[in-house]
Enzyme design. Structure first.
Site, PDB file in Angstrom:
ATOM      1  N   TRP A 156     -62.671 -68.548   9.116  1.00 25.09           N
ATOM      2  CA  TRP A 156     -61.854 -67.454   8.218  1.00 25.09           C
ATOM      3  C   TRP A 156     -62.329 -67.980   6.711  1.00 25.09           C
ATOM      4  O   TRP A 156     -62.566 -66.864   5.741  1.00 25.09           O
ATOM      5  CB  TRP A 156     -60.510 -67.473   8.470  1.00 25.09           C
ATOM      6  CG  TRP A 156     -60.388 -66.552   9.734  1.00 25.09           C
ATOM      7  CD1 TRP A 156     -59.776 -66.985  10.868  1.00 25.09           C
ATOM      8  CD2 TRP A 156     -60.487 -65.240   9.889  1.00 25.09           C
ATOM      9  NE1 TRP A 156     -59.743 -66.202  11.802  1.00 25.09           N
ATOM     10  CE2 TRP A 156     -60.170 -65.120  11.156  1.00 25.09           C
ATOM     11  CE3 TRP A 156     -61.131 -64.284   9.182  1.00 25.09           C
ATOM     12  CZ2 TRP A 156     -60.422 -64.029  12.066  1.00 25.09           C
ATOM     13  CZ3 TRP A 156     -61.344 -63.048   9.946  1.00 25.09           C
ATOM     14  CH2 TRP A 156     -60.933 -62.664  11.139  1.00 25.09           C
ATOM     15  N   ASP A 189     -55.079 -68.323   1.926  1.00 26.42           N
ATOM     16  CA  ASP A 189     -55.209 -67.430   3.040  1.00 26.42           C
ATOM     17  C   ASP A 189     -54.002 -68.226   3.929  1.00 26.42           C
ATOM     18  O   ASP A 189     -54.352 -69.231   4.829  1.00 26.42           O
ATOM     19  CB  ASP A 189     -56.385 -67.057   3.789  1.00 26.42           C
ATOM     20  CG  ASP A 189     -56.332 -66.340   4.884  1.00 26.42           C
ATOM     21  OD1 ASP A 189     -55.007 -65.999   5.443  1.00 26.42           O
ATOM     22  OD2 ASP A 189     -57.220 -66.220   5.567  1.00 26.42           O
ATOM     23  N   LYS A 197     -49.100 -62.397  12.674  1.00 22.02           N
ATOM     24  CA  LYS A 197     -48.973 -63.288  13.592  1.00 22.02           C
ATOM     25  C   LYS A 197     -47.800 -63.829  13.640  1.00 22.02           C
ATOM     26  O   LYS A 197     -47.025 -64.053  14.632  1.00 22.02           O
ATOM     27  CB  LYS A 197     -50.255 -64.457  12.957  1.00 22.02           C
ATOM     28  CG  LYS A 197     -51.606 -64.178  13.407  1.00 22.02           C
ATOM     29  CD  LYS A 197     -52.436 -64.326  12.297  1.00 22.02           C
ATOM     30  CE  LYS A 197     -53.867 -63.713  12.349  1.00 22.02           C
ATOM     31  NZ  LYS A 197     -54.426 -63.531  13.424  1.00 22.02           N
TER      32      LYS A 197
END
Ligand code: PMP
Length: 370
Positions: free
Chosen positions: A108, A178, A202
């Protein structure tokens, strides 16, 4: 007709992921009609006073949980974390002579960098690719340029399962994080960050809403020439009502914050639970004499995504099939790396993790490695 409760499995999906049962039940109760409002949240104008209150409550819940100091704005946006890969450099880098620095600890972070490269000058100050992103930089070994526009990290790499358990000390440049796959898993010292962003699907709610917590001085950086939606200032000035926000998502984030505050008892308690849950699985990996091979180095293991391999692809296939028969779902590793991944976010009950641990033990002993 059943209410679906009996059919629910233990869902180890990496996201969208399991939500707290009391949150789903409240949403179910209120879906036809929000108490006193004569309509569903799905049907209500975002300008309605009742929705403005729902948004304020979600924001207040986050502020209370994370102890967000004054001098920060909390925004509810759309476009997922991937839009933040672009919005961060568009607002904080584009048009400046400075450089944005990136710590690449997994897939990511690598994707975030690619988007930033379109908007300005970037520099990678650490990259774990050579060891397949199985570790993080040694504490104190990486330093950002004090003049950098910002330095970007990914607190939890969802695919590889490595996680910063606390903030790396990289220097005075604004730290941008992030936090998509570990937001709200522990108390976060927000004052150490310039900007934290997280898609909700999530730990915080459903897909469709992304949370951004930004320090006020960084709001001033963007050019007025940015498209309105992409400028953080538009959303900060209008309190996330610049355009129609993802109303249902914000409502659910609000319910999740209430669950964390009042049923779990805050983020310190949540952190303890998450430590205990992940320990159950990591102890099983470590006791398996190499049958289960964890991907992450022990010091950098994620409390959210436990990634491991079995002796070969066929055994992994059999493991997934047998797990599914026992109502343990969503365990297949990300398509880019394979293997097994157990995502054990806040809402995964300890009973689910224990059931998985017991199954792992049994499966290993069936294969003669008990
Ligand atoms: N960052 C991380 C750490 C993620 O786990 C994900 C999604 N799995 C993303 C970014 C991308 O999020 P989205 O799909 O909401 O754009």
């Amino acid at each position: 007709m059943t209410d679906g409760l009996q059919e629910r499995i233990y869902n180890f999906s990496a996201g969208p992921a399991v939500l707290p049962l009391p949150v789903l039940q409240q949403a179910q109760r209120e879906l036809l009609c929000l108490p006193g409002q004569g309509m569903s949240i799905l049907e209500m104008s975002h300008r309605d006073a009742a929705f403005v209150e729902i948004l304020a409550k979600a924001k207040a819940g986050l502020k209370q949980l994370l102890n967000i100091p004054d001098g920060y704005h909390t925004l509810f946006l759309q476009g997922g974390a991937r839009l933040q890969f672009s919005m961060v450099p568009l607002n904080l880098l584009k048009g400046s002579t400075r450089t944005a620095e990136y710590v690449i600890s997994g897939s990511w972070g690598s994707s975030a960098l690619k988007e930033a490269q379109r908007e300005g000058t970037t520099r990678v100050i650490w990259d774990g690719k050579a060891t397949k992103y199985d570790r993080l930089p040694e504490p104190g070994s990486v330093h950002s340029d004090p003049d950098a526009a910002y330095v970007h990290i990914t607190s939890n790499e969802t695919i590889e399962g490595v996680q910063f358990q606390r903030e790396p000390e990289l220097g005075p440049a604004p730290l941008v994080c992030d936090s998509s796959s570990d937001f709200l898993y522990r108390p976060l010292p927000i004052e150490k960050y310039g900007l934290v962003y997280a898609c909700a699907q999530k730990n915080a709610g459903p897909a469709g809403v992304t949370i951004v917590i930004i320090r006020d001085d960084l709001l001033a950086r963007a050019s007025d020439n940015l498209p309105g939606y992409l400028n953080y200032r538009s959303h900060a000035q209008e309190d996330s009502l610049w355009n129609t926000p993802p109303t249902f998502g914000i409502y659910l984030v609000g319910l999740v914050t209430q669950w964390l505050l009042h049923e779990v008892g805050g983020l310190e308690k949540m952190h303890q639970r998450n430590l205990a849950k992940s320990q159950l699985l990591y102890e099983e990996l470590d006791a398996s004499q190499g049958f289960y091979r964890g991907h992450a180095q022990a010091a950098n293991r994620s409390l959210m995504n436990v990634t491991f391999r079995l002796p070969d692809a066929d055994t992994e296939k059999a493991f997934l099939a047998e797990a599914a028969r026992r109502k343990l779902g969503g365990l297949k590793g990300h398509r880019s790396v394979g293997g097994i991944r157990a995502s054990i976010y806040n809402a995964m009950p300890v009973e689910g993790v224990t059931a998985l641990r017991d199954f792992m033990r049994e499966f290993r002993s069936q294969r003669g490695r008990g």
